[in-house]
Motif scaffolding. Sequence first.
Motif, PDB file in Angstrom:
ATOM      1  N   ARG A  54      20.358  57.204   4.823  1.00  0.00           N
ATOM      2  CA  ARG A  54      19.508  58.059   5.667  1.00  0.00           C
ATOM      3  C   ARG A  54      18.620  57.139   6.503  1.00  0.00           C
ATOM      4  NH1 ARG A  54      15.771  60.793   2.684  1.00  0.00           N
ATOM      5  NH2 ARG A  54      16.200  59.443   0.905  1.00  0.00           N
ATOM      6  N   PRO A  55      19.086  56.708   7.674  1.00  0.00           N
ATOM      7  CA  PRO A  55      18.292  55.757   8.471  1.00  0.00           C
ATOM      8  C   PRO A  55      16.940  56.349   8.878  1.00  0.00           C
ATOM      9  CG  PRO A  55      20.508  55.994   9.365  1.00  0.00           C
ATOM     10  CD  PRO A  55      20.341  57.067   8.337  1.00  0.00           C
ATOM     11  N   THR A  56      15.923  55.487   8.813  1.00  0.00           N
ATOM     12  CA  THR A  56      14.601  55.891   9.278  1.00  0.00           C
ATOM     13  C   THR A  56      14.020  54.698  10.041  1.00  0.00           C
ATOM     14  OG1 THR A  56      12.427  56.673   8.589  1.00  0.00           O
ATOM     15  CG2 THR A  56      13.573  55.234   7.067  1.00  0.00           C
ATOM     16  N   MET A  57      13.288  54.974  11.118  1.00  0.00           N
ATOM     17  CA  MET A  57      12.836  53.890  12.000  1.00  0.00           C
ATOM     18  C   MET A  57      11.322  53.851  12.128  1.00  0.00           C
ATOM     19  SD  MET A  57      15.564  53.786  15.133  1.00  0.00           S
ATOM     20  CE  MET A  57      15.749  55.525  15.486  1.00  0.00           C
ATOM     21  N   ALA A  58      10.806  52.633  12.376  1.00  0.00           N
ATOM     22  CA  ALA A  58       9.379  52.468  12.671  1.00  0.00           C
ATOM     23  C   ALA A  58       9.218  51.407  13.756  1.00  0.00           C
ATOM     24  CB  ALA A  58       8.618  52.057  11.421  1.00  0.00           C
ATOM     25  N   LEU A  59       8.150  51.560  14.547  1.00  0.00           N
ATOM     26  CA  LEU A  59       7.851  50.633  15.643  1.00  0.00           C
ATOM     27  C   LEU A  59       6.503  49.992  15.408  1.00  0.00           C
ATOM     28  CD1 LEU A  59       8.451  52.428  19.078  1.00  0.00           C
ATOM     29  CD2 LEU A  59       9.694  50.451  18.176  1.00  0.00           C
ATOM     30  N   PHE A  60       6.350  48.753  15.860  1.00  0.00           N
ATOM     31  CA  PHE A  60       5.029  48.113  15.890  1.00  0.00           C
ATOM     32  C   PHE A  60       4.823  47.574  17.296  1.00  0.00           C
ATOM     33  CE2 PHE A  60       2.227  44.431  15.678  1.00  0.00           C
ATOM     34  CZ  PHE A  60       1.138  44.948  14.990  1.00  0.00           C
ATOM     35  N   ASP A  61       3.705  47.973  17.921  1.00  0.00           N
ATOM     36  CA  ASP A  61       3.405  47.545  19.287  1.00  0.00           C
ATOM     37  C   ASP A  61       2.768  46.159  19.239  1.00  0.00           C
ATOM     38  OD1 ASP A  61       2.508  47.135  21.844  1.00  0.00           O
ATOM     39  OD2 ASP A  61       1.515  49.080  22.043  1.00  0.00           O
ATOM     40  N   VAL A  85      17.180  47.553   3.885  1.00  0.00           N
ATOM     41  CA  VAL A  85      16.925  47.184   5.288  1.00  0.00           C
ATOM     42  C   VAL A  85      18.243  47.322   6.057  1.00  0.00           C
ATOM     43  CG1 VAL A  85      16.093  45.405   6.868  1.00  0.00           C
ATOM     44  CG2 VAL A  85      15.154  45.559   4.548  1.00  0.00           C
ATOM     45  N   LEU A  86      18.269  48.157   7.078  1.00  0.00           N
ATOM     46  CA  LEU A  86      19.506  48.357   7.845  1.00  0.00           C
ATOM     47  C   LEU A  86      19.537  47.491   9.098  1.00  0.00           C
ATOM     48  CD1 LEU A  86      19.934  52.241   7.558  1.00  0.00           C
ATOM     49  CD2 LEU A  86      21.004  50.446   6.175  1.00  0.00           C
ATOM     50  N   GLN A 134       7.888  45.501  21.552  1.00  0.00           N
ATOM     51  CA  GLN A 134       7.776  46.313  20.342  1.00  0.00           C
ATOM     52  C   GLN A 134       8.691  45.737  19.274  1.00  0.00           C
ATOM     53  OE1 GLN A 134       6.094  49.424  19.994  1.00  0.00           O
ATOM     54  NE2 GLN A 134       5.428  49.703  22.114  1.00  0.00           N
ATOM     55  N   MET A 135       8.255  45.804  18.036  1.00  0.00           N
ATOM     56  CA  MET A 135       9.119  45.421  16.906  1.00  0.00           C
ATOM     57  C   MET A 135       9.647  46.694  16.261  1.00  0.00           C
ATOM     58  SD  MET A 135      10.358  42.838  15.226  1.00  0.00           S
ATOM     59  CE  MET A 135      11.601  43.154  13.952  1.00  0.00           C
ATOM     60  N   LEU A 136      10.960  46.729  16.056  1.00  0.00           N
ATOM     61  CA  LEU A 136      11.627  47.923  15.518  1.00  0.00           C
ATOM     62  C   LEU A 136      12.275  47.591  14.174  1.00  0.00           C
ATOM     63  CD1 LEU A 136      12.971  50.809  15.896  1.00  0.00           C
ATOM     64  CD2 LEU A 136      14.870  49.581  16.984  1.00  0.00           C
ATOM     65  N   ALA A 137      12.058  48.446  13.195  1.00  0.00           N
ATOM     66  CA  ALA A 137      12.721  48.285  11.895  1.00  0.00           C
ATOM     67  C   ALA A 137      13.441  49.569  11.541  1.00  0.00           C
ATOM     68  CB  ALA A 137      11.695  47.943  10.811  1.00  0.00           C
ATOM     69  N   VAL A 138      14.648  49.425  11.008  1.00  0.00           N
ATOM     70  CA  VAL A 138      15.439  50.574  10.547  1.00  0.00           C
ATOM     71  C   VAL A 138      15.724  50.354   9.064  1.00  0.00           C
ATOM     72  CG1 VAL A 138      17.453  52.025  10.981  1.00  0.00           C
ATOM     73  CG2 VAL A 138      16.592  50.519  12.806  1.00  0.00           C
ATOM     74  N   ASP A 188      13.502  54.895   3.705  1.00  0.00           N
ATOM     75  CA  ASP A 188      12.221  54.353   3.244  1.00  0.00           C
ATOM     76  C   ASP A 188      11.302  54.111   4.450  1.00  0.00           C
ATOM     77  OD1 ASP A 188      10.116  53.019   2.060  1.00  0.00           O
ATOM     78  OD2 ASP A 188      11.399  51.795   0.760  1.00  0.00           O
ATOM     79  N   PRO A 189      10.644  55.163   4.934  1.00  0.00           N
ATOM     80  CA  PRO A 189       9.792  55.006   6.123  1.00  0.00           C
ATOM     81  C   PRO A 189       8.651  54.020   5.913  1.00  0.00           C
ATOM     82  CG  PRO A 189       9.928  57.340   5.438  1.00  0.00           C
ATOM     83  CD  PRO A 189      10.693  56.542   4.427  1.00  0.00           C
ATOM     84  N   ALA A 190       8.126  53.945   4.686  1.00  0.00           N
ATOM     85  CA  ALA A 190       7.016  53.012   4.439  1.00  0.00           C
ATOM     86  C   ALA A 190       7.498  51.570   4.571  1.00  0.00           C
ATOM     87  CB  ALA A 190       6.422  53.256   3.050  1.00  0.00           C
ATOM     88  N   LEU A 191       8.697  51.296   4.071  1.00  0.00           N
ATOM     89  CA  LEU A 191       9.266  49.948   4.210  1.00  0.00           C
ATOM     90  C   LEU A 191       9.508  49.634   5.686  1.00  0.00           C
ATOM     91  CD1 LEU A 191      10.527  47.355   3.010  1.00  0.00           C
ATOM     92  CD2 LEU A 191      12.698  48.604   2.832  1.00  0.00           C
TER      93      LEU A 191
END
Length: 488
Positions: free
Chosen positions: A185-192, A222-223, A242-246, A250-253
Amino acid sequence: MRVFAGGIATETNTFSPMPTGLADFEVQRARDLDDSGELPGFGGPFNAFRNRCQERGWEYIFSLYAFAQPAGTTVRAAYESLRDEMLAALKAALPVDIVLLPLHGAMVAEGYDDCETDIVQRARAIVGPRAKIGVELDLHCDVTPALIDAADAIVIYKEYPHTDINERAEELFAIIADAADAKTRPTMALFDCRMIGLYLTPYQPMRAFVDDMIAREAAPHVLSLSLAHCFPWGDVPTCGTQMLAVTDGDPALAARLAREFGERFFAMRHEVDPRSLPLDAALDQALAAESGLVVVADQADNAGGGAPSDSTFVLRALLERGVSEAALGMIWDPVAVKVAMSAGEGAELDLRLGGKMGPMSGDPLDLRVTVSAIIPAMKQQWTQSDGPVAIDCGDSVALCCQGIDIIVNSRRSQVFSPTVFSNFGIDPRAKRLLVIKSTQHFYAGFAPIADQIIYMAGPGAVAPRFKDIPYRRADLRKYPWLDDPFAE
Ligand SMILES: [Zn+2]
């Protein structure tokens, strides 16, 4: 599974004097492909998707892929007609389980600051929440929270020069296929990162940063990790790194990883600043070399960043300095190509060359030249990690003037490889100096033959001097305008 794929891609330099119209897009549709279904040029991601679908026995539906050489803002009607054609094909293909969209990430059209978010949101509205949408982007992209909300996973090139386009497409396919199979279940987060800049990945500390992103992708859940570098010549409110993590469920990760790598990148900001020299300093350094081949990159007139590629500043300086044993490529001048082709190989003639598109191109040069070679529909080779790709440069000629070989083309393209010279029988290794119009994509092809590479920020449309860019809309509460925007 039914898998739909399509893409519309260009990098928009909102300062460029040339609009991007429908005729500037090379559009490949399913009906244009031969029996192999193979897409040429930048179509590698689609070939990867099709191959992986075939292996799994999944149904693959290709709609269209439209690519335009970077230039100015895309004309509204051109964007809307391509977008609507692709989305109509998506509607016609329903129901679909997977949508794969290789886009650019810095496309601007009249009335659309962010074409990619527009495309992905509309695709989502068509396929509904259950279908998985995967997006591949060029690292010169501006990624927004709205885009990550609309997509299931985004994978961005990691390398500049972009040698990993097809590799990243394979990763995107694997991530989305697993999600569609309900394995993840991919989930993504960004850091500006609050930066605007241009970051070259062969050099430290960028090299280690990219390698560490790749290494961390092997960690549990980590995907994918990507740095969205930004495109500094797109004057839109979202311009910025921007830094992107998928991660897998695990949205917190994802948020922790985006922050960890984003903060690390921000801490490197002074070290990743461009080291480009002004024109005269670059030529002084190049001509001071006692032996070997020096490659000078005319970054400011890179067609790949939306510049006209017809500026004459460097050529004028080389002629004034009496430099010989040099070659320069490529000046985009379809009229000069036509005149030289009419005159024929071996002809000597007076020719007005370059400097036609505006003040950023300098003045045209009136030269006495010899036409040394003509190649109709010239193609240069660009090497991807899985093999070479042919890039069309249009009818092209090699001219010689005062001992300088000058390649002139009729279809705008930056210089990707030494084939731009060797195609004409010019041995680039036999020269002392090569001047090439490219910011960084030349690197993969020229680094193996160059004894020295000099990055030059001369006059022109895409000089990497960010504080000189006449922004009106971008949010500049960022580095390099502020040394520490996080402290403000
Ligand atoms: Zn790029």
